[in-house]
Design a protein around this motif. Structure first.
Motif, short mmCIF file in Angstrom:
data_model
loop_
_atom_site.label_atom_id
_atom_site.label_comp_id
_atom_site.label_asym_id
_atom_site.label_seq_id
_atom_site.Cartn_x
_atom_site.Cartn_y
_atom_site.Cartn_z
N LYS A 1 11.03 -15.75 1.33
CA LYS A 1 10.55 -16.32 2.59
C LYS A 1 9.26 -15.64 3.03
O LYS A 1 8.28 -16.32 3.37
N LEU A 2 9.22 -14.31 3.02
CA LEU A 2 8.02 -13.59 3.45
C LEU A 2 6.85 -13.89 2.52
O LEU A 2 5.74 -14.17 2.98
N VAL A 3 7.09 -13.83 1.21
CA VAL A 3 6.02 -14.10 0.25
C VAL A 3 5.47 -15.51 0.46
O VAL A 3 4.25 -15.71 0.48
N ASN A 4 6.33 -16.49 0.66
CA ASN A 4 5.86 -17.87 0.90
C ASN A 4 5.06 -17.96 2.20
O ASN A 4 4.06 -18.67 2.25
N GLN A 5 5.50 -17.25 3.24
CA GLN A 5 4.73 -17.23 4.49
C GLN A 5 3.34 -16.64 4.25
O GLN A 5 2.34 -17.16 4.77
N LEU B 1 1.49 -3.25 0.17
CA LEU B 1 1.30 -4.46 0.97
C LEU B 1 1.55 -4.10 2.42
O LEU B 1 2.62 -3.60 2.77
N VAL B 2 0.53 -4.31 3.26
CA VAL B 2 0.67 -4.08 4.69
C VAL B 2 0.53 -5.43 5.39
O VAL B 2 -0.42 -6.17 5.12
N VAL B 3 1.47 -5.72 6.26
CA VAL B 3 1.47 -7.00 6.97
C VAL B 3 1.29 -6.75 8.46
O VAL B 3 1.90 -5.84 9.02
N ALA B 4 0.42 -7.55 9.08
CA ALA B 4 0.24 -7.54 10.53
C ALA B 4 1.14 -8.62 11.11
O ALA B 4 1.12 -9.76 10.65
N PHE B 5 1.94 -8.24 12.09
CA PHE B 5 2.88 -9.17 12.70
C PHE B 5 2.55 -9.38 14.17
O PHE B 5 2.10 -8.45 14.84
N GLU B 6 2.79 -10.59 14.63
CA GLU B 6 2.91 -10.84 16.06
C GLU B 6 4.34 -11.28 16.23
O GLU B 6 4.75 -12.33 15.71
N ASP C 1 7.72 -11.59 15.05
CA ASP C 1 8.21 -11.55 13.66
C ASP C 1 7.39 -12.43 12.74
O ASP C 1 7.77 -12.65 11.59
N THR C 2 6.25 -12.91 13.22
CA THR C 2 5.43 -13.83 12.44
C THR C 2 4.26 -13.09 11.80
O THR C 2 3.47 -12.43 12.50
#
Length: 162
Positions: free
Chosen positions: A25-29, A67-72, A74-75
């Motif tokens: 799910k995260l990879v697809n997002q 891999l670093v992800v920026a979230f707002e 949980d998005t």
């Protein structure tokens, strides 16, 4: 380069995602985020180019070292991939461009992960400008990208010691 208190607080919205946390799910997002970002910034790519690159992006997101992800909330609104001392990818959702998230990701890469290098598509003038503003300079230009496509790449290096 100094980090403001507000920028430091915003680092809480950035999170390193281990390989075991990289769900389908995260990879697809993140692939969808990449595509919307590319459509907004990489006008030199054709539809076929985007379709050809998509599986490569998915594989990189699953396998890259950092891999670093920026979230707002949980998005995911942006992400950065790093390997060794190099930023391999940095993409933001179009609605979040120009809000300082990219700058925060780059500063995190420099100060926490000791990044020294980044490659930028020459046609992506905005990205080149941001990296220059944050202390990178071009040390080499290649006429083709790493896959041999005719997209000139600027090889950039941080121009001051950490």
């Amino acid at each position: 380069m100094r980090i403001t208190a507000a920028e430091w607080k915003a680092f809480g919205q950035l999170r390193e995602i281990s390989r075991s946390e990289r769900t389908e799910k995260l990879v697809n997002q993140l692939v969808q985020l990449w595509e919307s970002s590319v459509r907004a910034t990489h006008h030199f790519l054709t539809e076929q180019d985007i379709q050809n690159i998509r599986p490569i992006v998915k594989e990189v997101l699953q396998t890259i070292g950092i891999l670093v992800v920026a979230f707002e909330d949980d998005t995911p609104v942006g992400f950065m991939c790093m390997q060794g001392q190099k930023i391999e990818a940095l993409f933001l959702a179009p609605a979040y461009m120009g809000k300082g998230i990219g700058k925060r990701l780059i500063r995190l890469a420099i100060y926490t992960y000791k990044v020294l290098y980044v490659d930028v598509n020459e046609q992506n003038v905005k990205a080149e400008s941001i990296y220059r503003h944050l202390g990178f300079e071009t040390f080499r230009r290649d006429a083709v990208d790493d896959q041999g496509n005719p997209f000139p790449i600027l090889r950039m290096k941080l121009n001051y010691p950490l």
